[in-house]
Design an enzyme around this catalytic site. Structure first.
Site, PDB file in Angstrom:
ATOM      1  N   GLY A   1       0.780  -1.232   0.000  1.00  0.00           N
ATOM      2  CA  GLY A   1       0.000   0.000   0.000  1.00  0.00           C
ATOM      3  C   GLY A   1       0.811   1.281   0.000  1.00  0.00           C
ATOM      4  O   GLY A   1       0.331   2.319   0.461  1.00  0.00           O
TER       5      GLY A   1
ATOM      6  N   ASN B   1       1.633   3.064  -2.674  1.00  0.00           N
ATOM      7  CA  ASN B   1       0.969   4.006  -3.590  1.00  0.00           C
ATOM      8  C   ASN B   1      -0.250   4.625  -2.907  1.00  0.00           C
ATOM      9  O   ASN B   1      -0.485   5.829  -3.019  1.00  0.00           O
ATOM     10  CB  ASN B   1       0.570   3.310  -4.890  1.00  0.00           C
ATOM     11  CG  ASN B   1       1.693   3.301  -5.907  1.00  0.00           C
ATOM     12  OD1 ASN B   1       1.983   4.311  -6.529  1.00  0.00           O
ATOM     13  ND2 ASN B   1       2.351   2.153  -6.057  1.00  0.00           N
TER      14      ASN B   1
ATOM     15  N   MET C   1      -4.615  -6.886  -6.600  1.00  0.00           N
ATOM     16  CA  MET C   1      -4.154  -8.035  -7.367  1.00  0.00           C
ATOM     17  C   MET C   1      -5.281  -8.880  -7.952  1.00  0.00           C
ATOM     18  O   MET C   1      -5.093 -10.062  -8.218  1.00  0.00           O
ATOM     19  CB  MET C   1      -3.242  -8.902  -6.496  1.00  0.00           C
ATOM     20  CG  MET C   1      -2.011  -8.170  -5.990  1.00  0.00           C
ATOM     21  SD  MET C   1      -1.071  -7.384  -7.313  1.00  0.00           S
ATOM     22  CE  MET C   1      -0.282  -8.822  -7.993  1.00  0.00           C
ATOM     23  N   ARG C   2      -6.451  -8.302  -8.101  1.00  0.00           N
ATOM     24  CA  ARG C   2      -7.550  -9.066  -8.687  1.00  0.00           C
ATOM     25  C   ARG C   2      -8.079  -8.391  -9.939  1.00  0.00           C
ATOM     26  O   ARG C   2      -7.982  -7.175 -10.071  1.00  0.00           O
ATOM     27  CB  ARG C   2      -8.696  -9.199  -7.692  1.00  0.00           C
ATOM     28  CG  ARG C   2      -8.328 -10.150  -6.608  1.00  0.00           C
ATOM     29  CD  ARG C   2      -9.403 -10.304  -5.612  1.00  0.00           C
ATOM     30  NE  ARG C   2      -8.901 -11.160  -4.568  1.00  0.00           N
ATOM     31  CZ  ARG C   2      -9.038 -12.482  -4.571  1.00  0.00           C
ATOM     32  NH1 ARG C   2      -9.691 -13.086  -5.532  1.00  0.00           N
ATOM     33  NH2 ARG C   2      -8.528 -13.191  -3.591  1.00  0.00           N
TER      34      ARG C   2
ATOM     35  N   ASN D   1      -5.687   2.648 -12.871  1.00  0.00           N
ATOM     36  CA  ASN D   1      -4.737   1.666 -12.345  1.00  0.00           C
ATOM     37  C   ASN D   1      -3.324   2.170 -12.620  1.00  0.00           C
ATOM     38  O   ASN D   1      -3.102   2.924 -13.575  1.00  0.00           O
ATOM     39  CB  ASN D   1      -4.937   0.322 -13.051  1.00  0.00           C
ATOM     40  CG  ASN D   1      -4.001  -0.753 -12.523  1.00  0.00           C
ATOM     41  OD1 ASN D   1      -3.813  -0.902 -11.314  1.00  0.00           O
ATOM     42  ND2 ASN D   1      -3.399  -1.511 -13.427  1.00  0.00           N
TER      43      ASN D   1
ATOM     44  N   HIS E   1       0.552   0.692 -13.380  1.00  0.00           N
ATOM     45  CA  HIS E   1       1.273  -0.516 -13.770  1.00  0.00           C
ATOM     46  C   HIS E   1       2.767  -0.196 -13.787  1.00  0.00           C
ATOM     47  O   HIS E   1       3.169   0.819 -14.368  1.00  0.00           O
ATOM     48  CB  HIS E   1       0.803  -0.974 -15.153  1.00  0.00           C
ATOM     49  CG  HIS E   1       1.438  -2.263 -15.578  1.00  0.00           C
ATOM     50  ND1 HIS E   1       1.077  -3.467 -15.013  1.00  0.00           N
ATOM     51  CD2 HIS E   1       2.418  -2.529 -16.463  1.00  0.00           C
ATOM     52  CE1 HIS E   1       1.814  -4.427 -15.556  1.00  0.00           C
ATOM     53  NE2 HIS E   1       2.627  -3.884 -16.432  1.00  0.00           N
TER      54      HIS E   1
END
Ligand code: GRF
Length: 202
Positions: free
Chosen positions: A12, A14, A91-92, A108, A110
């Site tokens: 966590g 970010n 992670m889903r 999101n 990446h």
């Protein structure tokens, strides 16, 4: 005031950076934090900012959300009048019904320069491929994995890195900066999307 849900599964950093920078900037936002992992390190980080944390109950193993988890998540987002969903190491794979409901309102981050090294362990993929430059990408979430329209990217020199962990550590501080820049634009002025082109509104 914009209502933001940050979803995370692990450390966590970010999430904590987004919350802390928003507080420092006096950004007109309110956060809730949501995790699928009751043991996530990030829970304590969110609580330290007095951000309410919700744990999605009974998550099955695997990447897809089950129907009831999906309902729980949608109820949570609607019940908190959430404007934007921010995925920060979640992670889903999001269920299509959530993606449809929050179309162009889910972002999101990446840890690679998309469309390179999509999916899991992007830093390891980049290290093993031997690229000299990698970086991070913030994008809107669509039904694919790391395929949505790109909002912002930052290139990072990883030529000095000797393993995937060093790549991760080289990129992470840039993620924190870039993600906050995007969040700020999103909640203050917004973006418009023309085909796949994401343009900040002045
Ligand atoms: C980050 O590298 C992010 O790009 C990826 O997952 C990682 C989460 O790290 N999606 P943290 O939990 O924010 O520290």
């Amino acid at each position: 005031m914009k209502h933001i849900a940050v979803l995370f599964s692990g450390t966590g950093t970010n999430m904590a950076s987004l919350i802390s920078r928003s507080v420092d900037d006096d950004l007109d936002v309110r956060f809730i934090a949501i995790t699928d992992n009751p043991h996530a390190e990030g829970i304590a980080k969110a609580e330290a900012f007095n951000v309410p944390v919700y744990i999605i109950p009974g998550m099955d193993k695997g990447w897809k959300m089950s129907r009831s988890n999906d309902d729980y998540l949608l109820d949570l987002l609607r019940g908190n009048s959430i404007d934007y969903v921010v995925l920060a190491g979640y992670m889903r794979i999001m269920n299509p019904s959530v993606i449809e409901h929050y179309s162009n309102r889910i972002v999101n981050i990446h840890p690679a320069l998309l469309p390179l090294f999509r999916g899991r362990d992007a830093q390891k993929q980049a290290y093993e491929y031997g690229v000299k430059m990698s970086g991070c990408t913030v994008h809107f979430v669509d039904r694919g994995v790391d395929t949505g329209p790109i909002i912002a990217q930052r290139a990072v020199d990883i030529s000095h890195c000797s393993n995937a962990e060093e790549v991760k550590n080289a990129i992470l501080p840039h993620e924190h900066e870039l993600y906050y820049e995007v969040l700020k634009q999103l909640v203050t002025k917004g973006y418009r999307i023309e085909d796949r082109h994401v343009i900040p509104i002045d």
